[in-house]
Design an enzyme around this catalytic site. Structure first.
Site, PDB file in Angstrom:
ATOM      1  CD  GLU A 308      -3.304  -0.777   1.732  1.00 34.24           C
ATOM      2  OE1 GLU A 308      -3.354   0.490   2.025  1.00 34.24           O
ATOM      3  OE2 GLU A 308      -4.127  -1.662   2.332  1.00 34.24           O
ATOM      4  CG  ASP A 455      -2.052  -7.464   4.008  1.00 30.23           C
ATOM      5  OD1 ASP A 455      -2.427  -8.158   3.975  1.00 30.23           O
ATOM      6  OD2 ASP A 455      -2.551  -6.124   3.635  1.00 30.23           O
ATOM      7  CG  ASN A 457      -6.273  -8.582   2.588  1.00 31.54           C
ATOM      8  OD1 ASN A 457      -6.092  -8.650   4.151  1.00 31.54           O
ATOM      9  ND2 ASN A 457      -5.815  -8.131   2.195  1.00 31.54           N
TER      10      ASN A 457
END
Length: 568
Positions: A308, A455, A457
């Site tokens: 991100e 990440d 998730n």
């Protein structure tokens, strides 16, 4: 002629890729000249042009003198003769007029215009950009953005100044030219203002250098606003006690961190629904960047994998800051998005051998490596469409140890699909990732160790985690029907690696109002790497001191994972 020590400069910029060179100098009458000449043109033509320019300058001076003379005195001739203009090489020989400009204007040559002499400086160090961040916080490092030509930021000279405090009468101490500046105790590239500077602006004076004792013209930049008070204790302060020093030669300190893209932090939805508990100013990009730069710099890491990352944050904030702390950065943007992945590596420990980034959807369709998976997926058109719509990417960098060239390492970084019911999509994404990593770490660079950060998730109870950890997933795993029967896609998958989550399975790595769980991992090759230490995560008390994350003392909704690894 002027004494040799006090000679004026004639600055020449001449690079092979450009047909023209530029020449800058100040004529004896004080007028600045900037000329562009073809590199291939004979020197004589350039010198003639300089002579014409100088004559014009002299003519103007003569005309001014005329005006100043008493009326009625005999009118003098205001047209000045062109001065003699010559170029002498470093050893005092006149340079022949037929020599092309590109070869004639050498460093250390002397340009003579009439009586005036100029020392030629060819491609001296020069600053092309000097910027300070918009927001300055006491106790947080200020990292200027420095771009230079024929120079390197680490060889530049830095001088920091602060505004003078207003006098007791309330009026700021200022001369006719604006505020008075006092030298601050800082001559390093990075400056950390103390609490005493709150309310004062800063100024930086930077002199470009090339590491070979050549320096160019300095430039100055003032901060747009004053230093503000910092937040006090942050969640990462106690972690920095474990990471004060860079770890030893055979060890690698790795960090994985989803830093929360500005694109998602500053929406109405995030302010009111996702993070209503977070003070609005603490969601602003400039504020969070101050915290993030201090946090990352304090980890003294060798490898940092970030998710991100807004493109502008990478270019304008993280790269200048981490560069000052010895790290080189690589960026891979997501398909059709404004944010992506960044990998930073310590330049005195590693050099970059090659990059092998892929978008999952593009690779799945076009790379023969994934043909079998692609064909299987085609029998599930609903799932196939979803997988191909995703913008997720995989960043893969092969690094080589600077001290032991036989040691190479494959560093992968990713951010998988986020939707809670998207377990089946994530399984396919990670299958593509592992096939691609296998191609790099088994075919291109046989048997090099891998570090796979990101990440994901996926919690430790998910199919994705189980697949990475165990090397296989059964076709009847419940995650194949994570989004209901109509989107099921049962297929067995396997990969050849023996991977281990280096930081184990923390209770959570993401802590927001409505959810907390472990989603981030640093997977390592357990055959070739071992875990030396895991840097403890912040305490639950620290994480929840402002209810949840992000907060005034923590810049993201995720928590960084940090571990020290050792080659086996």
């Amino acid at each position: 002629p002027a004494a040799r020590g006090a000679m004026e400069r004639a600055v020449v910029r001449c690079v092979p890729s450009e047909p023209k060179l530029s020449l800058r100098f100040v004529l004896p009458d004080g007028s600045a000249r900037h000329m562009q000449r073809d590199q291939a043109e004979p020197l004589g033509r350039a010198l003639a042009r300089i002579a014409t320019n100088a004559a014009k300058g002299r003519g103007k001076v003569a005309k001014k003198r005329e005006k100043a003379r008493a009326e009625g005195s005999p009118a003098g001739d205001a047209v000045a003769a062109a001065p003699a203009v010559r170029l002498f090489s470093r050893d005092g020989e006149a340079v022949a007029e037929e020599v092309p400009n590109g070869a004639a204007w050498q460093d250390g040559a002397v340009l003579q215009i009439g009586e005036a002499q100029y020392r030629v400086e060819r491609n001296p160090p020069a600053l092309t950009e000097l910027q300070l961040p918009r927001s300055l916080l006491a106790g947080f490092p200020v990292c200027p953005k420095v771009s230079a030509e024929f120079a390197a930021p680490r060889h530049c000279l830095f001088r920091w100044y602060r505004e003078q405090r207003p006098a007791a009468g309330g009026e700021a101490a200022a001369g006719a030219d604006g505020p008075a500046w006092v030298e601050a105790a800082g001559a390093e590239r990075v400056f950390t203002p103390c609490n005493a500077l709150v309310g004062l602006r800063l100024k930086l004076r930077c002199t470009p250098g090339d590491g070979a004792q050549r320096y160019g013209l300095p430039r100055e930049v003032e901060s747009s606003g004053p230093v503000e008070a910092g937040p006090g204790a942050c969640t990462f302060d106690s972690r920095h006690l474990y990471t004060k020093k860079v770890c030893g030669e055979g060890s690698i300190r790795a960090v994985s961190y989803n830093i929360l893209a500005d694109t998602y932090a500053q929406t109405e939805f995030s302010r009111t629904v996702l993070y209503p508990y977070c003070a609005p100013y603490a969601l602003e990009l400039d504020y969070r960047q101050n915290l993030l730069k201090k946090e990352l710099a304090g980890y003294s890491a060798d490898l940092i994998c970030l998710q991100e990352v807004d493109k502008s944050v990478f270019v304008d904030s993280l790269t200048p800051a981490l560069d000052a702390f010895g790290l080189e950065g690589l960026f891979r943007i997501k398909e059709k998005q404004h944010e992506g992945l960044a990998t930073f590596y310590r330049r005195d420990k590693f050099s970059l051998l090659s990059q092998h980034d892929i978008p999952f959807s593009g690779a799945l369709v076009s790379d023969p490596l994934h043909k079998e998976l692609c064909d299987k997926l085609a029998t599930y058109p609903l799932v196939q469409e979803k997988v191909l719509q995703r913008s997720s990417v995989l960043q893969v960098s092969v690094l080589q140890s600077t001290t032991d060239p036989s040691r190479k390492i494959c560093v992968a970084n990713t951010h998988l699909y986020w939707h809670p019911k998207g377990g089946n999509i994530r399984l396919i994404q990670v299958a593509v990732a592992l096939s691609h990593i296998k191609h790099v770490a088994c075919d291109l660079y046989p048997s090099i160790p891998i570090i796979f950060c990101g990440d994901f998730n996926s919690t430790p109870s998910s199919g994705t985690y189980s697949f990475i950890n165990s090397g296989a997933i059964a076709e009847d795993h419940e995650d194949w029907v994570s989004n209901g029967e109509e989107e099921k896609c049962n297929m067995p998958l396997s990969h050849p690696f023996k991977l281990l989550s280096a930081c184990g399975e923390p209770a959570y790595t993401n802590y927001v109002g409505g959810f907390h769980g472990c989603l981030d991992y640093i997977f390592i090759d357990r055959n070739t790497l071992e875990v030396e230490q895991v840097i403890p995560l912040p305490s639950h008390e620290e994480v929840t001191s402002h209810q949840a994350l992000p907060s005034v003392s923590h810049p993201s909704d995720h928590i960084a994972l940090i571990c020290d690894l050792k080659w086996k």
